[in-house]
Structures are given as C-alpha cells and as structure tokens.
Design an enzyme around this catalytic site. Sequence first.
Site, PDB file in Angstrom:
ATOM      1  N   THR A  30       0.831  -1.215   0.000  1.00 12.92           N
ATOM      2  CA  THR A  30       0.000   0.000   0.000  1.00 12.92           C
ATOM      3  C   THR A  30       0.860   1.258   0.000  1.00 12.92           C
ATOM      4  O   THR A  30       1.896   1.309   0.657  1.00 12.92           O
ATOM      5  CB  THR A  30      -0.893  -0.002   1.265  1.00 12.92           C
TER       6      THR A  30
ATOM      7  N   GLU B  98      -6.203  -5.931   3.832  1.00 16.12           N
ATOM      8  CA  GLU B  98      -6.301  -7.182   3.047  1.00 16.12           C
ATOM      9  C   GLU B  98      -7.491  -7.142   2.090  1.00 16.12           C
ATOM     10  O   GLU B  98      -8.153  -8.163   1.862  1.00 16.12           O
ATOM     11  CB  GLU B  98      -6.426  -8.387   3.981  1.00 16.12           C
TER      12      GLU B  98
ATOM     13  N   THR C 291     -10.611  -4.122   1.096  1.00 15.28           N
ATOM     14  CA  THR C 291     -11.774  -3.596   1.828  1.00 15.28           C
ATOM     15  C   THR C 291     -12.991  -4.473   1.536  1.00 15.28           C
ATOM     16  O   THR C 291     -13.012  -5.228   0.548  1.00 15.28           O
ATOM     17  CB  THR C 291     -12.092  -2.154   1.379  1.00 15.28           C
TER      18      THR C 291
HETATM   19  P1  TGC Z   1      -6.218  -7.664 -12.094  1.00 18.48           P
HETATM   20  O1  TGC Z   1      -6.000  -7.133 -13.479  1.00 18.48           O
HETATM   21  O2  TGC Z   1      -7.533  -8.224 -11.719  1.00 18.48           O
HETATM   22  O3  TGC Z   1      -5.103  -8.768 -11.769  1.00 18.48           O
HETATM   23  C1  TGC Z   1      -3.734  -8.547 -12.008  1.00 18.48           C
HETATM   24  C2  TGC Z   1      -3.077  -9.934 -12.023  1.00 18.48           C
HETATM   25  O4  TGC Z   1      -3.217 -10.523 -10.712  1.00 18.48           O
HETATM   26  C3  TGC Z   1      -3.993 -11.743 -10.803  1.00 18.48           C
HETATM   27  N1  TGC Z   1      -4.855 -11.782  -9.610  1.00 18.48           N
HETATM   28  C4  TGC Z   1      -4.596 -12.598  -8.598  1.00 18.48           C
HETATM   29  N2  TGC Z   1      -3.644 -13.521  -8.410  1.00 18.48           N
HETATM   30  C5  TGC Z   1      -3.646 -14.194  -7.258  1.00 18.48           C
HETATM   31  N3  TGC Z   1      -4.569 -13.949  -6.269  1.00 18.48           N
HETATM   32  C6  TGC Z   1      -5.531 -13.032  -6.426  1.00 18.48           C
HETATM   33  N4  TGC Z   1      -6.411 -12.814  -5.439  1.00 18.48           N
HETATM   34  C7  TGC Z   1      -5.580 -12.296  -7.618  1.00 18.48           C
HETATM   35  N5  TGC Z   1      -6.379 -11.312  -8.098  1.00 18.48           N
HETATM   36  C8  TGC Z   1      -5.921 -11.014  -9.332  1.00 18.48           C
HETATM   37  C9  TGC Z   1      -4.759 -11.623 -12.113  1.00 18.48           C
HETATM   38  O5  TGC Z   1      -5.099 -12.888 -12.610  1.00 18.48           O
HETATM   39  C10 TGC Z   1      -3.745 -10.915 -12.990  1.00 18.48           C
HETATM   40  O6  TGC Z   1      -2.758 -11.850 -13.345  1.00 18.48           O
HETATM   41  P2  TGC Z   1      -2.005 -11.769 -14.777  1.00 18.48           P
HETATM   42  O7  TGC Z   1      -1.023 -12.884 -14.750  1.00 18.48           O
HETATM   43  O8  TGC Z   1      -3.075 -11.905 -15.798  1.00 18.48           O
HETATM   44  O9  TGC Z   1      -1.378 -10.406 -14.833  1.00 18.48           O
HETATM   45  O10 TGC Z   1      -5.785  -6.510 -11.083  1.00 18.48           O
HETATM   46  P3  TGC Z   1      -6.468  -5.132 -10.746  1.00 18.48           P
HETATM   47  O11 TGC Z   1      -5.399  -4.093 -10.813  1.00 18.48           O
HETATM   48  O12 TGC Z   1      -7.727  -4.930 -11.543  1.00 18.48           O
HETATM   49  O13 TGC Z   1      -6.810  -5.327  -9.191  1.00 18.48           O
HETATM   50  C11 TGC Z   1      -7.743  -6.233  -8.731  1.00 18.48           C
HETATM   51  C12 TGC Z   1      -8.012  -5.981  -7.217  1.00 18.48           C
HETATM   52  C13 TGC Z   1      -8.690  -4.631  -7.018  1.00 18.48           C
HETATM   53  C14 TGC Z   1      -8.941  -7.103  -6.777  1.00 18.48           C
HETATM   54  C15 TGC Z   1      -6.692  -6.023  -6.443  1.00 18.48           C
HETATM   55  O14 TGC Z   1      -5.871  -4.955  -6.769  1.00 18.48           O
HETATM   56  C16 TGC Z   1      -6.898  -6.037  -4.949  1.00 18.48           C
HETATM   57  O15 TGC Z   1      -7.079  -7.095  -4.351  1.00 18.48           O
HETATM   58  N6  TGC Z   1      -6.859  -4.847  -4.281  1.00 18.48           N
HETATM   59  C17 TGC Z   1      -6.872  -4.775  -2.821  1.00 18.48           C
HETATM   60  C18 TGC Z   1      -5.480  -4.482  -2.324  1.00 18.48           C
HETATM   61  C19 TGC Z   1      -5.203  -5.126  -1.003  1.00 18.48           C
HETATM   62  O16 TGC Z   1      -5.865  -6.039  -0.554  1.00 18.48           O
HETATM   63  N7  TGC Z   1      -4.157  -4.668  -0.340  1.00 18.48           N
HETATM   64  C20 TGC Z   1      -3.728  -5.284   0.871  1.00 18.48           C
HETATM   65  C21 TGC Z   1      -2.352  -4.800   1.273  1.00 18.48           C
HETATM   66  S1  TGC Z   1      -1.529  -5.813   2.467  1.00 18.48           S
HETATM   67  C22 TGC Z   1      -2.414  -5.608   3.865  1.00 18.48           C
HETATM   68  O17 TGC Z   1      -3.422  -5.000   3.932  1.00 18.48           O
HETATM   69  C23 TGC Z   1      -1.844  -6.279   5.057  1.00 18.48           C
HETATM   70  S2  TGC Z   1      -2.725  -6.032   6.522  1.00 18.48           S
HETATM   71  C24 TGC Z   1      -2.129  -7.385   7.301  1.00 18.48           C
HETATM   72  C25 TGC Z   1      -2.362  -7.504   8.729  1.00 18.48           C
HETATM   73  O18 TGC Z   1      -1.920  -6.635   9.517  1.00 18.48           O
HETATM   74  O19 TGC Z   1      -2.917  -8.575   9.080  1.00 18.48           O
HETATM   75  P1  FAD Z   2      -8.808   3.377  -0.561  1.00 26.65           P
HETATM   76  O1  FAD Z   2      -8.300   2.409  -1.546  1.00 26.65           O
HETATM   77  O2  FAD Z   2      -8.491   4.823  -0.764  1.00 26.65           O
HETATM   78  O3  FAD Z   2     -10.387   3.221  -0.466  1.00 26.65           O
HETATM   79  C1  FAD Z   2     -11.251   4.244   0.056  1.00 26.65           C
HETATM   80  C2  FAD Z   2     -12.701   3.755  -0.081  1.00 26.65           C
HETATM   81  O4  FAD Z   2     -12.990   3.589  -1.469  1.00 26.65           O
HETATM   82  C3  FAD Z   2     -12.935   2.380   0.555  1.00 26.65           C
HETATM   83  O5  FAD Z   2     -14.242   2.334   1.072  1.00 26.65           O
HETATM   84  C4  FAD Z   2     -12.837   1.436  -0.632  1.00 26.65           C
HETATM   85  O6  FAD Z   2     -13.528   0.221  -0.450  1.00 26.65           O
HETATM   86  C5  FAD Z   2     -13.483   2.292  -1.711  1.00 26.65           C
HETATM   87  N1  FAD Z   2     -13.052   1.874  -3.044  1.00 26.65           N
HETATM   88  C6  FAD Z   2     -11.790   1.805  -3.538  1.00 26.65           C
HETATM   89  N2  FAD Z   2     -11.801   1.368  -4.802  1.00 26.65           N
HETATM   90  C7  FAD Z   2     -13.106   1.165  -5.134  1.00 26.65           C
HETATM   91  C8  FAD Z   2     -13.782   0.722  -6.305  1.00 26.65           C
HETATM   92  N3  FAD Z   2     -13.103   0.376  -7.391  1.00 26.65           N
HETATM   93  N4  FAD Z   2     -15.141   0.646  -6.287  1.00 26.65           N
HETATM   94  C9  FAD Z   2     -15.841   0.976  -5.164  1.00 26.65           C
HETATM   95  N5  FAD Z   2     -15.250   1.404  -4.017  1.00 26.65           N
HETATM   96  C10 FAD Z   2     -13.910   1.494  -4.000  1.00 26.65           C
HETATM   97  N6  FAD Z   2      -0.950  -2.476   3.597  1.00 26.65           N
HETATM   98  C11 FAD Z   2       0.205  -3.127   3.280  1.00 26.65           C
HETATM   99  O7  FAD Z   2       0.653  -3.112   2.136  1.00 26.65           O
HETATM  100  N7  FAD Z   2       0.892  -3.811   4.250  1.00 26.65           N
HETATM  101  C12 FAD Z   2       0.477  -3.866   5.537  1.00 26.65           C
HETATM  102  O8  FAD Z   2       1.132  -4.502   6.371  1.00 26.65           O
HETATM  103  C13 FAD Z   2      -0.717  -3.176   5.898  1.00 26.65           C
HETATM  104  N8  FAD Z   2      -1.140  -3.155   7.197  1.00 26.65           N
HETATM  105  C14 FAD Z   2      -2.229  -2.382   7.537  1.00 26.65           C
HETATM  106  C15 FAD Z   2      -2.561  -2.235   8.885  1.00 26.65           C
HETATM  107  C16 FAD Z   2      -3.632  -1.430   9.256  1.00 26.65           C
HETATM  108  C17 FAD Z   2      -3.960  -1.246  10.704  1.00 26.65           C
HETATM  109  C18 FAD Z   2      -4.417  -0.796   8.263  1.00 26.65           C
HETATM  110  C19 FAD Z   2      -5.603   0.036   8.644  1.00 26.65           C
HETATM  111  C20 FAD Z   2      -4.093  -0.927   6.923  1.00 26.65           C
HETATM  112  C21 FAD Z   2      -2.980  -1.707   6.551  1.00 26.65           C
HETATM  113  N9  FAD Z   2      -2.575  -1.809   5.211  1.00 26.65           N
HETATM  114  C22 FAD Z   2      -1.418  -2.478   4.869  1.00 26.65           C
HETATM  115  C23 FAD Z   2      -3.252  -1.020   4.186  1.00 26.65           C
HETATM  116  C24 FAD Z   2      -4.574  -1.608   3.697  1.00 26.65           C
HETATM  117  O9  FAD Z   2      -4.356  -2.728   2.903  1.00 26.65           O
HETATM  118  C25 FAD Z   2      -5.307  -0.508   2.931  1.00 26.65           C
HETATM  119  O10 FAD Z   2      -5.743   0.445   3.876  1.00 26.65           O
HETATM  120  C26 FAD Z   2      -6.484  -1.047   2.134  1.00 26.65           C
HETATM  121  O11 FAD Z   2      -6.044  -1.837   1.055  1.00 26.65           O
HETATM  122  C27 FAD Z   2      -7.381   0.091   1.606  1.00 26.65           C
HETATM  123  O12 FAD Z   2      -6.648   1.108   1.035  1.00 26.65           O
HETATM  124  P2  FAD Z   2      -6.911   2.651   1.445  1.00 26.65           P
HETATM  125  O13 FAD Z   2      -6.966   2.745   2.926  1.00 26.65           O
HETATM  126  O14 FAD Z   2      -5.922   3.475   0.702  1.00 26.65           O
HETATM  127  O15 FAD Z   2      -8.376   2.942   0.913  1.00 26.65           O
END
Ligand code: TGC
Ligand code: FAD
Length: 391
Positions: A139, A370, A372
């Site tokens: 992120t 992980e 939203t």
């Molecule tokens: P899109 O074009 O759909 O996909 C790009 C490539 O990725 C593949 N793919 C996946 N592969 C494995 N697992 C999945 N769940 C996958 N989803 C998609 C896809 O097949 C493609 O592959 P290729 O080979 O064709 O290039 O990508 P997009 O840019 O449209 O994004 C899709 C979206 C929005 C679902 C994705 O960006 C997403 O999941 N966004 C959310 C981001 C997120 O969850 N961030 C989390 C950061 S880490 C964190 O929050 C840690 S907190 C931990 C803690 O403290 O416990």
């Molecule tokens: P944004 O992406 O700006 O979203 C804002 C709002 O818009 C949300 O309601 C969202 O659902 C909505 N939105 C966004 N896109 C769309 C769409 N296409 N259509 C409709 N609605 C949409 N990240 C890491 O990489 N590593 C970590 O270890 C990690 N740890 C974290 C720990 C904590 C305590 C927290 C709070 C977050 C952590 N994160 C980490 C980040 C986390 O993964 C992001 O906060 C999360 O992915 C959402 O991103 P954002 O906060 O920028 O919200």
Amino acid sequence: MTALNPLQLLGVDHLLDDEEKAIQETVRRFVDDQVRPHVAEWYEHELDADTVRQLAREAGKLGLLGMHLEGYGCAGTNAVSYGLACLELEAGDSGVRSLVSVQGSLAMFAIWKFGSEEQKQRWLPGMASGELIGCFGLTEPDFGSNPSAMRTRARRDGSDWVLDGTKMWITNGTVSDVAIVWAQTDDGIRGFVVPTDTPGFSAPSISKKLSLRASVTSELVLDGVRLPADAVLPEASGLRGPLSCLNEARFGIVFGAVGAARDCLHATLEYARDREVFGKPLSSFQLTQAKLADMTLELQKGFLLAMHLGRLKDDERLDPRQVSMGKLNNVREALGIARECRTILAASGITLEYPVLRHANNLESVLTYEGTSEIHQLVIGQALTGESAFA
Ligand code: TGC
Ligand code: FAD
C-alpha cells in the site's frame, strides 16, 4: 435448566482431527497465558518494540510463524491448523494475529514462494524462530485498493537496483529486520527483499490509531535505497505476485475474525448471566436471548465457512474468489457481533475491562485491510456477472 455451551451448539469440534485440536488448544493456552493478561495495557498504551520482539520469539517457539510452510525451520502444518491458530490468536487480539499473519503469510510466504534458494536460506529460519521480523509493503499513501498504480519505483544502476518511494500503513514496519517491498520496474511490478538497515530506508511510526493499537503500524520511506542485483524476488512478476501473498493472509483472517467474535460472545454471555436488570438476570430477557441466538448462529456459520475453505485449501482447490467470500462474510459478521455484544454490556461495554469494544475497533481495520469489504464485494460481483466494476 442447564445452559449449553453456545460456542459448541453445532458440535463443530467434530470437524477437527486430534492433531488440529491439539494445535488449537496449545495456541489457546498461549493466548490465555501471554496475551490476555496484558492486552488491555498494550491497547491502552500501544505496543512497544520490545514487546513485539518478545511476542514474535514466543510465537516462533510454538512454531506459529510461517507454520503452514514446508522447510527452512517452518512447522509445515496443514492449512486448517494454521487457520485455527489465527482464530485463537485473534480471540486474544486482532493485532497479535496481524503480527503472525504479516510475518508468516505475507513476508515469509513471499520469500518462500518467489525467492531464490539463497534468499530462503538467509531469511526464513530466523523469521520462523521469531529472531527476525518481516513486513510487507504494498500500500502507498495514494494507492491502497488499487496497488497496480503504485509510484514506488526500482531502477537499474549498473547491476544494482535503486528504490525510491513511500509505502503506508505497514504492519510491523518499525520493528522489522527485513521488508518485502513491491515496486514498478521497466518490466512491471517486482518484489524486493530489503534489509531495513540499508542506507536510505526508514520506517516512521504511525501513531494516534484508535484501532489495532496492540500492533505496530508505520510508513516505509525509500530514499535512493541501493540494493544488489540479487535483492529482487526472481519468481514474482506482475501484480499476481503480491496478490498471491494476500490470498494467504486473507485466508488466516477468515478464521481469525471468528475468534474475535467468539471472544466477544463469551464475555457477553458471562456478563448477561451476572448482570441483573429489573430484578432478573439480563440473560433471562427475550430481547437478550434473541440477540444471543442470532449472534451464535452467525458465529457458527462463520466457523463452518472457514472450515470449508480450510479443507479446500488443504486439497489445493481453494480459489481466491472463495477467499474473498470468506473474508467479506466473516469480518463483517464479526464486527456486527462485536457491536451487538457492546449493546448488551451497555456502559460497561465501552471500557477496556471487557474485550468487546477493543475487538470492534480492531475489526474496523480488519474490514479495511487485506482488501476492503467493497473490494471483496466487487471480486464476488465480477465472479457472478463476468463484468469488472473496479474502474
Ligand atoms: P487484475 O487485473 O484483476 O489482476 C492482475 C493480475 O493478478 C492476478 N490476480 C490474482 N492472483 C492471485 N490472487 C488473487 N487474489 C488475484 N487477483 C488477481 C490476475 O489474474 C492478474 O494476473 P495476470 O497474470 O493476468 O497479470 O488486477 P487489478 O489491478 O484490476 O486489481 C484487482 C483488485 C482490485 C482485486 C486487487 O488490486 C486487490 O485485491 N486490491 C486490494 C489491495 C489489497 O488487498 N491490499 C492489501 C495490502 S496488504 C495488507 O493490507 C496487510 S494487513 C495485514 C495484517 O496486519 O494482518
Ligand atoms: P482506498 O483504496 O483509498 O479506499 C477508500 C474507499 O474507497 C474504501 O471504502 C474502498 O472500499 C473504496 N473503493 C476503492 N476502490 C473502489 C472501487 N473500485 N469501487 C468501489 N469502491 C472502491 N498495507 C500493506 O501493504 N501492508 C500492511 O502490512 C498493511 N497493514 C495495515 C494495517 C492497518 C492497521 C491498516 C488500517 C491498513 C494496513 N494496510 C497495509 C493497508 C490496507 O491494505 C489498505 O488500507 C487497504 O487496502 C485500503 O486502502 P486505502 O486505505 O488506501 O483505501
């Protein structure tokens, strides 16, 4: 009339084998001994670095770090056992489960799945024991849900890599020895193994959080961080790399959220039995029982869903879209349960003497990180309709 244990009304323990039950019991005892007595204090004053390191070493001794990975000092359990460990850890606090998730499912998994043999040998044994802590930087300040637009850049300079950019909201950042940093390159998104003592790397702490206070969160600042050619994860190319790691951590959350909800319900049942209103136990009123019954249903359904996904994962048949269903449902329902429990505890529910508002506040973060809840709805929507509604 004798009260049944509401957490076992469906007899879900029968779904576990003896080894899984033993692992769950071990983690439950760890949480009872080493987390519960201190967690309110950690939450009130925020977790300090020494305590995180101590917790990591204790978790390492129990084999909880990278526990479902094979080799390199990892325990190599099945996925269900890893899920049950997350459940028990999150019954203590989501922040403690976060420490273990980020270490094992994000930082270690990235190296284990996509790293070179040298990277695995160098980092994984120390991370499995908890001597070394890792974080996962995906992120950025302007790109959370849409990591494909990240600005952090890695450019070649001779055979070296030079990284510039900022990551935001990174769990474990301040206390990490190694950061997995995802960056744009001329060949698309790549992952880098960054020792945190590399010049140009810093991890300023993010404070004043009202959620996940028993967890360290920070920025990662990369200012001309120079790395050798072999710092790149050789087997990860494109966004698929980091998203594959997220599947692992999201799976742990499917179980973990059930643990937070169970802890809330447990505390609430005890409270409702002891508290008298209008001359009778609070638990004897129909409105209270309706709330308790509905929450118990959701809790048990969430556990069944988690177990189903766990068995699919152990059969290597788990699809990321199914993980989205589990994460969306179980976190949303756990948050609903935590808030409903708070209404039963009324004023007492707003203090740290009881766990319910602490869990509810934590679950606000879990709902967001992980992916939203909206992102998981869109993943499911796309699976149903074939239409992408992300952009
Ligand atoms: P899109 O074009 O759909 O996909 C790009 C490539 O990725 C593949 N793919 C996946 N592969 C494995 N697992 C999945 N769940 C996958 N989803 C998609 C896809 O097949 C493609 O592959 P290729 O080979 O064709 O290039 O990508 P997009 O840019 O449209 O994004 C899709 C979206 C929005 C679902 C994705 O960006 C997403 O999941 N966004 C959310 C981001 C997120 O969850 N961030 C989390 C950061 S880490 C964190 O929050 C840690 S907190 C931990 C803690 O403290 O416990
Ligand atoms: P944004 O992406 O700006 O979203 C804002 C709002 O818009 C949300 O309601 C969202 O659902 C909505 N939105 C966004 N896109 C769309 C769409 N296409 N259509 C409709 N609605 C949409 N990240 C890491 O990489 N590593 C970590 O270890 C990690 N740890 C974290 C720990 C904590 C305590 C927290 C709070 C977050 C952590 N994160 C980490 C980040 C986390 O993964 C992001 O906060 C999360 O992915 C959402 O991103 P954002 O906060 O920028 O919200």
